[in-house]
Write a protein that holds these residues in place. Structure first.
Motif, PDB file in Angstrom:
ATOM      1  N   MET A 367       0.693  -1.203   0.001  1.00 56.82           N
ATOM      2  CA  MET A 367       0.187  -0.072  -0.257  1.00 56.82           C
ATOM      3  C   MET A 367       0.832   1.252   0.118  1.00 56.82           C
ATOM      4  SD  MET A 367      -3.050  -1.209   2.632  1.00 56.82           S
ATOM      5  CE  MET A 367      -4.028   0.179   2.345  1.00 56.82           C
ATOM      6  N   TRP A 368       0.428   2.336  -0.637  1.00 55.53           N
ATOM      7  CA  TRP A 368       1.188   3.468  -0.878  1.00 55.53           C
ATOM      8  C   TRP A 368       0.361   4.588  -0.028  1.00 55.53           C
ATOM      9  CZ3 TRP A 368       2.388   4.672  -6.515  1.00 55.53           C
ATOM     10  CH2 TRP A 368       2.559   3.161  -7.385  1.00 55.53           C
ATOM     11  N   LEU A 369       1.195   5.254   0.777  1.00 57.91           N
ATOM     12  CA  LEU A 369       0.689   6.688   1.565  1.00 57.91           C
ATOM     13  C   LEU A 369       1.446   7.759   1.322  1.00 57.91           C
ATOM     14  CD1 LEU A 369       0.782   4.738   4.663  1.00 57.91           C
ATOM     15  CD2 LEU A 369      -1.359   5.680   3.852  1.00 57.91           C
ATOM     16  N   MET A 370       0.961   8.726   1.022  1.00 59.67           N
ATOM     17  CA  MET A 370       1.241  10.145   0.683  1.00 59.67           C
ATOM     18  C   MET A 370       0.596  11.106   1.686  1.00 59.67           C
ATOM     19  SD  MET A 370       2.133  10.609  -3.411  1.00 59.67           S
ATOM     20  CE  MET A 370       2.584  12.205  -3.234  1.00 59.67           C
ATOM     21  N   GLY A 371       1.305  12.063   2.215  1.00 58.11           N
ATOM     22  CA  GLY A 371       0.776  13.260   2.815  1.00 58.11           C
ATOM     23  C   GLY A 371       1.775  14.404   3.589  1.00 58.11           C
ATOM     24  N   GLY A 372       1.344  15.447   3.650  1.00 61.63           N
ATOM     25  CA  GLY A 372       2.412  16.591   4.008  1.00 61.63           C
ATOM     26  C   GLY A 372       2.778  16.206   5.445  1.00 61.63           C
ATOM     27  N   ASN A 373       2.019  15.563   6.304  1.00 69.02           N
ATOM     28  CA  ASN A 373       2.210  15.373   7.818  1.00 69.02           C
ATOM     29  C   ASN A 373       2.484  14.020   7.942  1.00 69.02           C
ATOM     30  OD1 ASN A 373       2.478  18.060   9.258  1.00 69.02           O
ATOM     31  ND2 ASN A 373       0.606  18.285   8.636  1.00 69.02           N
ATOM     32  N   LEU A 374       2.588  13.079   6.903  1.00 69.38           N
ATOM     33  CA  LEU A 374       3.095  11.861   7.198  1.00 69.38           C
ATOM     34  C   LEU A 374       4.507  11.513   7.908  1.00 69.38           C
ATOM     35  CD1 LEU A 374       1.462   8.794   6.408  1.00 69.38           C
ATOM     36  CD2 LEU A 374       2.966   8.762   4.405  1.00 69.38           C
ATOM     37  N   ARG A 375       4.491  10.480   8.661  1.00 74.77           N
ATOM     38  CA  ARG A 375       5.782  10.025   9.095  1.00 74.77           C
ATOM     39  C   ARG A 375       6.122   9.285   7.924  1.00 74.77           C
ATOM     40  NH1 ARG A 375       8.127  11.396  13.662  1.00 74.77           N
ATOM     41  NH2 ARG A 375       5.920  11.622  14.668  1.00 74.77           N
ATOM     42  N   GLY A 376       6.655   9.747   6.850  1.00 73.88           N
ATOM     43  CA  GLY A 376       7.228   8.866   5.783  1.00 73.88           C
ATOM     44  C   GLY A 376       8.726   8.404   5.686  1.00 73.88           C
ATOM     45  N   GLY A 377       9.218   8.171   4.452  1.00 72.66           N
ATOM     46  CA  GLY A 377      10.605   7.882   4.263  1.00 72.66           C
ATOM     47  C   GLY A 377      10.739   6.603   5.142  1.00 72.66           C
ATOM     48  N   LYS A 378       9.517   5.786   5.137  1.00 73.75           N
ATOM     49  CA  LYS A 378       9.641   4.393   5.787  1.00 73.75           C
ATOM     50  C   LYS A 378       8.779   3.651   5.189  1.00 73.75           C
ATOM     51  CE  LYS A 378      10.571   5.864  10.696  1.00 73.75           C
ATOM     52  NZ  LYS A 378      10.082   5.379  12.133  1.00 73.75           N
ATOM     53  N   ILE A 379       9.179   2.283   5.186  1.00 78.54           N
ATOM     54  CA  ILE A 379       8.454   1.034   4.910  1.00 78.54           C
ATOM     55  C   ILE A 379       8.020   0.397   6.094  1.00 78.54           C
ATOM     56  CG2 ILE A 379       8.351  -0.990   3.478  1.00 78.54           C
ATOM     57  CD1 ILE A 379      10.646   0.167   1.753  1.00 78.54           C
ATOM     58  N   TYR A 380       6.467   0.431   6.261  1.00 77.81           N
ATOM     59  CA  TYR A 380       6.147  -0.344   7.302  1.00 77.81           C
ATOM     60  C   TYR A 380       5.432  -1.621   7.148  1.00 77.81           C
ATOM     61  CZ  TYR A 380       5.845   4.545   9.505  1.00 77.81           C
ATOM     62  OH  TYR A 380       6.388   5.813   9.663  1.00 77.81           O
ATOM     63  N   GLY A 381       5.368  -2.448   8.096  1.00 78.54           N
ATOM     64  CA  GLY A 381       4.887  -3.848   7.901  1.00 78.54           C
ATOM     65  C   GLY A 381       5.610  -4.632   8.649  1.00 78.54           C
ATOM     66  N   GLN A 382       5.357  -5.989   8.491  1.00 85.61           N
ATOM     67  CA  GLN A 382       6.145  -6.965   8.995  1.00 85.61           C
ATOM     68  C   GLN A 382       6.714  -7.724   7.753  1.00 85.61           C
ATOM     69  OE1 GLN A 382       3.752  -9.080  11.771  1.00 85.61           O
ATOM     70  NE2 GLN A 382       5.084  -8.709  13.318  1.00 85.61           N
ATOM     71  N   TRP A 383       7.798  -7.960   7.425  1.00 84.13           N
ATOM     72  CA  TRP A 383       8.006  -8.645   6.121  1.00 84.13           C
ATOM     73  C   TRP A 383       8.239 -10.125   6.092  1.00 84.13           C
ATOM     74  CZ3 TRP A 383       8.115  -7.914   1.291  1.00 84.13           C
ATOM     75  CH2 TRP A 383       8.863  -8.627   0.320  1.00 84.13           C
ATOM     76  N   PRO A 384       7.505 -10.721   5.856  1.00 88.63           N
ATOM     77  CA  PRO A 384       7.384 -12.346   5.937  1.00 88.63           C
ATOM     78  C   PRO A 384       8.435 -12.984   5.314  1.00 88.63           C
ATOM     79  CG  PRO A 384       6.067 -11.946   4.228  1.00 88.63           C
ATOM     80  CD  PRO A 384       6.322 -10.499   4.496  1.00 88.63           C
ATOM     81  N   GLY A 385       9.385 -12.537   4.469  1.00 88.10           N
ATOM     82  CA  GLY A 385      10.477 -13.037   3.743  1.00 88.10           C
ATOM     83  C   GLY A 385       9.879 -13.615   2.485  1.00 88.10           C
ATOM     84  N   LEU A 386      10.738 -14.393   1.642  1.00 91.84           N
ATOM     85  CA  LEU A 386      10.390 -14.746   0.266  1.00 91.84           C
ATOM     86  C   LEU A 386      10.834 -16.257   0.091  1.00 91.84           C
ATOM     87  CD1 LEU A 386      11.253 -11.691  -1.832  1.00 91.84           C
ATOM     88  CD2 LEU A 386       9.108 -12.557  -1.365  1.00 91.84           C
ATOM     89  N   ASN A 387      11.263 -17.075   1.235  1.00 93.62           N
ATOM     90  CA  ASN A 387      11.540 -18.279   1.306  1.00 93.62           C
ATOM     91  C   ASN A 387      10.369 -19.173   1.036  1.00 93.62           C
ATOM     92  OD1 ASN A 387      14.098 -17.761   2.002  1.00 93.62           O
ATOM     93  ND2 ASN A 387      13.673 -18.306   4.442  1.00 93.62           N
ATOM     94  N   GLN A 388      10.481 -20.220   0.193  1.00 89.82           N
ATOM     95  CA  GLN A 388       9.393 -21.124   0.075  1.00 89.82           C
ATOM     96  C   GLN A 388       8.333 -21.298   1.250  1.00 89.82           C
ATOM     97  OE1 GLN A 388       8.317 -21.930  -2.893  1.00 89.82           O
ATOM     98  NE2 GLN A 388       6.543 -23.109  -2.504  1.00 89.82           N
ATOM     99  N   GLY A 389       8.838 -21.667   2.184  1.00 94.60           N
ATOM    100  CA  GLY A 389       8.028 -21.916   3.476  1.00 94.60           C
ATOM    101  C   GLY A 389       7.127 -20.521   3.956  1.00 94.60           C
ATOM    102  N   ALA A 390       7.704 -19.469   3.499  1.00 93.42           N
ATOM    103  CA  ALA A 390       7.044 -18.153   3.956  1.00 93.42           C
ATOM    104  C   ALA A 390       5.992 -17.640   2.993  1.00 93.42           C
ATOM    105  CB  ALA A 390       8.069 -17.008   4.143  1.00 93.42           C
TER     106      ALA A 390
END
Length: 441
Positions: A367-390
């Motif tokens: 998801m993308w977020l833009m805004g003048g008072n957003l605390r951006g410059g970050k990627i939020y979430g929990q990265w599950p990984g790209l291994n087959q099991g994930a």
């Protein structure tokens, strides 16, 4: 034609007049982790994400009227080629011809965090990332497993994944909890008809796309208004809906055709594409703080064949999207400080490329977020990984953040919707605001 059919015509024919439907709603977002990143999922579980370090800045003042714009990318955009995990070799093994090259290479990703990068066609958005006004929530989306565009879009727009009987959209439900206003022009949809997300009992104005938006339609003709006005002079719900819709239409057309709008064009047409609509929308919302909510949809993201990598089909669609979003932010002017723009798609694409140089219907996305008072410059979430099991079902990026968590955070923290009201906007969402990061300065 009877008056109920006429009401339906006004909404469905794309006349830019009014719309009529019914209402409900809900919300939630993601935990902030450390700034280091695990290159793949470990036995300890998903890696926490909050990557990037925007410089600290004070809250920027606007006019005090919070606004939200939702941009729906219909067709399921490939989030893994939008926010590219270029630090993971699994990404390149799974996508030998469509992976976006590493930063520094020809048509390579624009590095964001050392692990994630941005598709090079999105260069127009980099000033917002660098200013801390652009962020992403990776591995996000709807928890429903549907791979049907129609179903998945419907669930995301109603805010009730898996439920077929929800009659209204979550943005229409949200209108009911905005501050009281004498103006019916609080919500605006850009397009030829009322989308599911804006359908409901609350009045929404329609703005046609392209240069036709400022042209009078059938409902603007005095003879038509005079003919139908007696039919809607009563106090029943249909009559009130008609009068509210006509009032919203009049205000909208007055805004579009104002002297300021005409002077901004200076006699020349705007560039072709999305920027035509976003420039107009930005000026409308800047000049009229009563417009709090807006929605527009952009299609063409179903890239089963010849998707391309840093160049090609997907790149050719991302570039005008980036320019359109940048145009919207620019035309909002000071109102950008009071605005959050959210771009979302119904689901992501498969992790591995298919035999046609494309990707198929997947699950997790960004998801993308833009805004003048957003605390951006970050990627939020929990990265599950790209291994087959994930991977989800062994084939897709998993979802670790429900899209309703993101929308709830924006609704509560930015639009100032109270918890008990959020429960009505997203009635079946139990995630609430627990563990939500501070997304705003």
């Amino acid at each position: 034609m009877n008056r109920r059919d006429f009401i339906r015509y006004l909404g469905a024919a794309g006349s830019g007049a009014i719309l009529v439907p019914v209402g409900l709603s809900g919300c939630a977002v993601v935990p902030t982790g450390d700034k280091s990143i695990s290159r793949a999922a470990s036995s300890a579980g998903p890696a926490k994400v909050a990557y990037g370090s925007p410089r600290a800045r004070p809250h920027a003042d606007g006019d005090g009227a919070p606004r939200m714009v939702v941009v729906f990318l219909r067709g399921a955009v490939d989030g893994l080629n939008v926010v590219v995990p270029h630090g993971d070799p699994e990404y390149y093994r799974a996508r030998p011809t469509i992976a976006v090259a590493r930063p520094g290479q020809a048509n390579g990703a624009i590095d964001l965090t050392g692990y994630f990068g941005l598709h090079p066609a999105l260069q127009a958005l980099m000033p917002y990332w660098e200013a801390g006004q652009l962020a992403f929530v990776h591995a996000s989306g709807s928890p429903d497993a549907s791979r049907s565009h129609f179903e998945a879009q419907d669930y995301m727009e109603t805010g009730t994944p898996g439920q077929h009987n929800t009659r209204d959209g979550w943005m229409n439900r949200l209108i009911a909890y905005l501050p009281p206003s004498e103006s019916p022009l609080q919500a605006l949809t850009v397009g030829d008809s009322t989308p599911r997300i804006m359908s409901g009992k609350n009045v929404v104005a329609n703005l046609q796309t392209g240069r036709a938006a400022a042209r009078p339609s059938m409902i603007d003709q005095p003879r038509v208004m005079q003919a139908y006005a007696p039919l809607y002079s009563g106090d029943d719900p249909v009559a009130r809906a008609y009068r509210d819709g006509i009032a919203a239409r009049r205000e909208l057309m007055a805004e579009i055709n104002s002297q300021e709008q005409q002077m901004a064009n200076n006699g020349a047409p705007l560039p072709n594409g999305l920027s035509i609509d976003t420039a107009r929308l930005g000026r409308l919302m800047r000049n009229d703080p009563r417009i709090r909510l807006s929605f527009l949809a952009v299609g063409g993201w179903d890239t089963h064949i010849n998707q391309g990598n840093g160049a090609g089909q997907l790149a050719g669609r991302l570039a005008p999207l980036a320019n359109g979003l940048a145009t919207l932010a620019r035309e909002l002017g000071p109102a950008f400080n009071d605005t959050v723009i959210v771009a979302v798609s119904e689901f992501g694409r498969t992790f591995r490329e298919n035999g046609n140089g494309g990707t198929d219907h997947g699950h997790g996305n960004a998801m993308w977020l833009m805004g003048g008072n957003l605390r951006g410059g970050k990627i939020y979430g929990q990265w599950p990984g790209l291994n087959q099991g994930a991977l989800n079902e062994g084939r897709d990026l998993a979802i670790t953040t429900d899209f309703r968590a993101v929308m709830s955070c924006v609704a509560e923290r930015h639009m100032r919707i109270r918890d008990q009201e959020l429960e009505k906007i997203f009635p079946q969402f139990a995630g609430g605001m627990r563990g939500v990061p501070d997304l705003f300065v």
